[in-house]
Write a protein that holds these residues in place. Sequence first.
Motif, PDB file in Angstrom:
ATOM      1  N   THR A  24       0.771  -1.271  -0.001  1.00  0.00           N
ATOM      2  CA  THR A  24      -0.104  -0.031   0.020  1.00  0.00           C
ATOM      3  C   THR A  24       0.965   1.200   0.134  1.00  0.00           C
ATOM      4  OG1 THR A  24      -0.173  -0.102   2.375  1.00  0.00           O
ATOM      5  CG2 THR A  24      -2.001  -1.119   0.985  1.00  0.00           C
ATOM      6  N   VAL A  25       0.587   2.147  -0.686  1.00  0.00           N
ATOM      7  CA  VAL A  25       1.334   3.623  -1.025  1.00  0.00           C
ATOM      8  C   VAL A  25       0.605   4.720  -0.622  1.00  0.00           C
ATOM      9  CG1 VAL A  25       2.686   4.881  -2.493  1.00  0.00           C
ATOM     10  CG2 VAL A  25       2.654   2.346  -2.911  1.00  0.00           C
ATOM     11  N   PHE A  26       0.594   5.497   0.349  1.00  0.00           N
ATOM     12  CA  PHE A  26       0.127   6.638   0.797  1.00  0.00           C
ATOM     13  C   PHE A  26       0.692   7.677  -0.447  1.00  0.00           C
ATOM     14  CE2 PHE A  26      -0.557  10.927   2.221  1.00  0.00           C
ATOM     15  CZ  PHE A  26      -1.977  10.831   3.032  1.00  0.00           C
ATOM     16  N   ILE A  27      -0.067   8.516  -1.370  1.00  0.00           N
ATOM     17  CA  ILE A  27       0.344   9.220  -2.412  1.00  0.00           C
ATOM     18  C   ILE A  27      -0.075  10.664  -1.805  1.00  0.00           C
ATOM     19  CG2 ILE A  27       0.392  10.101  -4.767  1.00  0.00           C
ATOM     20  CD1 ILE A  27      -0.050   7.100  -5.650  1.00  0.00           C
ATOM     21  N   SER A  28       0.712  11.403  -1.301  1.00  0.00           N
ATOM     22  CA  SER A  28       0.396  12.732  -1.042  1.00  0.00           C
ATOM     23  C   SER A  28       0.605  13.449  -2.121  1.00  0.00           C
ATOM     24  CB  SER A  28       1.568  13.306  -0.031  1.00  0.00           C
ATOM     25  OG  SER A  28       1.451  14.718   0.309  1.00  0.00           O
ATOM     26  N   HIS A  29      -0.422  14.618  -2.346  1.00  0.00           N
ATOM     27  CA  HIS A  29      -0.536  15.077  -3.727  1.00  0.00           C
ATOM     28  C   HIS A  29      -1.550  16.418  -3.430  1.00  0.00           C
ATOM     29  CE1 HIS A  29      -4.358  13.069  -3.199  1.00  0.00           C
ATOM     30  NE2 HIS A  29      -4.825  14.031  -4.086  1.00  0.00           N
ATOM     31  N   ARG A  30      -1.338  17.643  -4.399  1.00  0.00           N
ATOM     32  CA  ARG A  30      -2.003  18.565  -4.411  1.00  0.00           C
ATOM     33  C   ARG A  30      -3.247  18.218  -5.413  1.00  0.00           C
ATOM     34  NH1 ARG A  30      -1.288  24.231  -7.058  1.00  0.00           N
ATOM     35  NH2 ARG A  30      -2.628  25.534  -5.714  1.00  0.00           N
ATOM     36  N   HIS A  31      -4.431  18.696  -5.027  1.00  0.00           N
ATOM     37  CA  HIS A  31      -5.672  18.415  -5.512  1.00  0.00           C
ATOM     38  C   HIS A  31      -5.715  19.086  -6.925  1.00  0.00           C
ATOM     39  CE1 HIS A  31      -7.295  15.983  -2.149  1.00  0.00           C
ATOM     40  NE2 HIS A  31      -6.528  16.747  -1.486  1.00  0.00           N
ATOM     41  N   ASP A  32      -4.863  20.003  -7.125  1.00  0.00           N
ATOM     42  CA  ASP A  32      -4.948  20.591  -8.737  1.00  0.00           C
ATOM     43  C   ASP A  32      -4.092  19.743  -9.841  1.00  0.00           C
ATOM     44  OD1 ASP A  32      -6.285  22.564  -7.648  1.00  0.00           O
ATOM     45  OD2 ASP A  32      -4.749  24.144  -7.777  1.00  0.00           O
ATOM     46  N   ASP A  33      -3.546  18.643  -9.017  1.00  0.00           N
ATOM     47  CA  ASP A  33      -2.472  18.015 -10.129  1.00  0.00           C
ATOM     48  C   ASP A  33      -3.299  16.374 -10.412  1.00  0.00           C
ATOM     49  OD1 ASP A  33      -0.597  19.831  -9.797  1.00  0.00           O
ATOM     50  OD2 ASP A  33       0.294  18.858  -7.918  1.00  0.00           O
ATOM     51  N   LEU A  53       5.489  11.357  -2.167  1.00  0.00           N
ATOM     52  CA  LEU A  53       5.003  12.826  -2.532  1.00  0.00           C
ATOM     53  C   LEU A  53       4.996  13.138  -3.912  1.00  0.00           C
ATOM     54  CD1 LEU A  53       4.136  15.823  -1.951  1.00  0.00           C
ATOM     55  CD2 LEU A  53       6.475  16.157  -1.491  1.00  0.00           C
ATOM     56  N   LEU A  54       3.751  13.334  -4.697  1.00  0.00           N
ATOM     57  CA  LEU A  54       4.039  13.808  -5.962  1.00  0.00           C
ATOM     58  C   LEU A  54       4.368  15.115  -5.942  1.00  0.00           C
ATOM     59  CD1 LEU A  54       3.388  13.210  -8.925  1.00  0.00           C
ATOM     60  CD2 LEU A  54       0.988  13.766  -8.613  1.00  0.00           C
ATOM     61  N   ALA A  55       5.779  15.494  -6.027  1.00  0.00           N
ATOM     62  CA  ALA A  55       6.306  16.684  -5.737  1.00  0.00           C
ATOM     63  C   ALA A  55       6.338  17.687  -6.902  1.00  0.00           C
ATOM     64  CB  ALA A  55       7.692  16.388  -5.193  1.00  0.00           C
ATOM     65  N   THR A  56       4.930  18.240  -7.428  1.00  0.00           N
ATOM     66  CA  THR A  56       4.998  19.174  -8.248  1.00  0.00           C
ATOM     67  C   THR A  56       5.363  20.534  -7.728  1.00  0.00           C
ATOM     68  OG1 THR A  56       2.605  19.550  -7.715  1.00  0.00           O
ATOM     69  CG2 THR A  56       3.037  17.848  -9.251  1.00  0.00           C
ATOM     70  N   ASP A  57       5.386  21.416  -8.476  1.00  0.00           N
ATOM     71  CA  ASP A  57       5.958  22.838  -7.973  1.00  0.00           C
ATOM     72  C   ASP A  57       4.518  23.334  -6.958  1.00  0.00           C
ATOM     73  OD1 ASP A  57       8.214  23.179  -9.120  1.00  0.00           O
ATOM     74  OD2 ASP A  57       7.459  24.417 -10.757  1.00  0.00           O
ATOM     75  N   GLY A  58       3.414  22.958  -7.369  1.00  0.00           N
ATOM     76  CA  GLY A  58       2.315  23.338  -6.589  1.00  0.00           C
ATOM     77  C   GLY A  58       2.297  22.526  -5.146  1.00  0.00           C
ATOM     78  N   ALA A  59       2.643  21.273  -5.204  1.00  0.00           N
ATOM     79  CA  ALA A  59       2.662  20.492  -3.917  1.00  0.00           C
ATOM     80  C   ALA A  59       3.856  20.974  -3.004  1.00  0.00           C
ATOM     81  CB  ALA A  59       2.991  18.802  -4.378  1.00  0.00           C
ATOM     82  N   VAL A  60       4.827  21.270  -3.387  1.00  0.00           N
ATOM     83  CA  VAL A  60       6.082  21.710  -2.758  1.00  0.00           C
ATOM     84  C   VAL A  60       5.649  22.974  -1.905  1.00  0.00           C
ATOM     85  CG1 VAL A  60       8.390  22.880  -3.032  1.00  0.00           C
ATOM     86  CG2 VAL A  60       7.846  20.861  -4.085  1.00  0.00           C
ATOM     87  N   LYS A 117       0.755  23.882   1.815  1.00  0.00           N
ATOM     88  CA  LYS A 117       0.764  23.466   3.512  1.00  0.00           C
ATOM     89  C   LYS A 117       0.774  22.191   3.772  1.00  0.00           C
ATOM     90  CE  LYS A 117      -3.494  25.333   4.982  1.00  0.00           C
ATOM     91  NZ  LYS A 117      -4.173  26.267   6.001  1.00  0.00           N
ATOM     92  N   TRP A 118      -0.439  21.462   3.123  1.00  0.00           N
ATOM     93  CA  TRP A 118      -1.048  20.204   3.474  1.00  0.00           C
ATOM     94  C   TRP A 118       0.101  19.099   3.033  1.00  0.00           C
ATOM     95  CZ3 TRP A 118      -4.287  18.129   6.799  1.00  0.00           C
ATOM     96  CH2 TRP A 118      -4.980  18.993   7.297  1.00  0.00           C
ATOM     97  N   CYS A 119       0.680  19.588   1.773  1.00  0.00           N
ATOM     98  CA  CYS A 119       1.697  18.295   1.442  1.00  0.00           C
ATOM     99  C   CYS A 119       2.814  18.599   2.085  1.00  0.00           C
ATOM    100  CB  CYS A 119       2.041  18.631  -0.165  1.00  0.00           C
ATOM    101  SG  CYS A 119       0.731  18.394  -1.159  1.00  0.00           S
ATOM    102  N   ASN A 120       3.224  19.704   2.641  1.00  0.00           N
ATOM    103  CA  ASN A 120       4.496  19.669   3.459  1.00  0.00           C
ATOM    104  C   ASN A 120       4.117  18.885   4.994  1.00  0.00           C
ATOM    105  OD1 ASN A 120       6.760  21.208   2.399  1.00  0.00           O
ATOM    106  ND2 ASN A 120       5.121  22.475   1.727  1.00  0.00           N
ATOM    107  N   TRP A 121       3.078  19.236   5.231  1.00  0.00           N
ATOM    108  CA  TRP A 121       2.506  18.592   6.742  1.00  0.00           C
ATOM    109  C   TRP A 121       2.775  17.094   6.667  1.00  0.00           C
ATOM    110  CZ3 TRP A 121      -1.574  15.524   7.936  1.00  0.00           C
ATOM    111  CH2 TRP A 121      -1.676  15.308   9.477  1.00  0.00           C
ATOM    112  N   GLU A 122       2.024  16.744   5.471  1.00  0.00           N
ATOM    113  CA  GLU A 122       2.020  15.301   5.422  1.00  0.00           C
ATOM    114  C   GLU A 122       3.341  14.569   5.046  1.00  0.00           C
ATOM    115  OE1 GLU A 122      -2.435  15.098   3.049  1.00  0.00           O
ATOM    116  OE2 GLU A 122      -0.596  14.731   1.887  1.00  0.00           O
ATOM    117  N   LEU A 123       4.296  15.383   4.505  1.00  0.00           N
ATOM    118  CA  LEU A 123       5.490  14.978   4.012  1.00  0.00           C
ATOM    119  C   LEU A 123       6.429  14.886   5.693  1.00  0.00           C
ATOM    120  CD1 LEU A 123       8.022  14.210   2.426  1.00  0.00           C
ATOM    121  CD2 LEU A 123       8.594  16.720   1.867  1.00  0.00           C
ATOM    122  N   GLY A 124       6.154  16.056   6.296  1.00  0.00           N
ATOM    123  CA  GLY A 124       6.869  15.908   7.664  1.00  0.00           C
ATOM    124  C   GLY A 124       6.149  14.850   8.606  1.00  0.00           C
TER     125      GLY A 124
END
Length: 197
Positions: free
Chosen positions: A38-47, A99-106, A109-116
């Motif tokens: 199982t893989v948790f994929i952190s992402h920005r909803h615009d992506d 982390l699907l690390a697009t410019d927007g995801a980087v 704040k939510w993606c950064n919190w999930e990454l942390g």
Amino acid sequence: MKRILESGQFANYRNQSRLDSASMEFSNVYKSYFGKTTVFISHRHDDLEDLSGLIGFLEQNYNVKAYIDSKDSSMPSVTSGATASKIKERIRQCNKFILLATDGAVESKWCNWELGYGDSQKFSSKDIAILPLKRKGYDDSSYKGNEYMQIYPYISFYEGNETYTTGGYVNRGYYVVTDDEKGVHNIIPLENWLKVD
């Protein structure tokens, strides 16, 4: 080596993606979903286009089950502290974190919190990676997540014409790369990284 992948990299997999069924029922703390990693994929909803392609790519090629919070029916309808608690639980329950690390995801704040939080749960076990994704047609220097690639393992594509320090050729394909303090790329095939012992 394609160190930073490009938006649209997985476009051929969009139609094969199970984005609409990418939720998992976590009624217990088991970390497998019918025997799949199982893989948790952190992402920005615009992506969502790139996310859909990534899910299709991972599920078709590596037989994993992707988890995305937006398709989890148990998530609160309004973002709140309960949302954060559920996300923390899902990160812990999934075997891997990407982390699907697009410019927007980087910049999110939510993606950064999930990454942390993913870092605190997965870094020591080497179960975390970022997938750096730049805008189509842009060069690597314009990518906003370069500093993340100095901290976290990242997913890159090797063309098959690169060599190991021992002289042998690296097989063509996707790898999880960790750069050491001397700039040496330590690599593991993505397929191997996704396996759970």
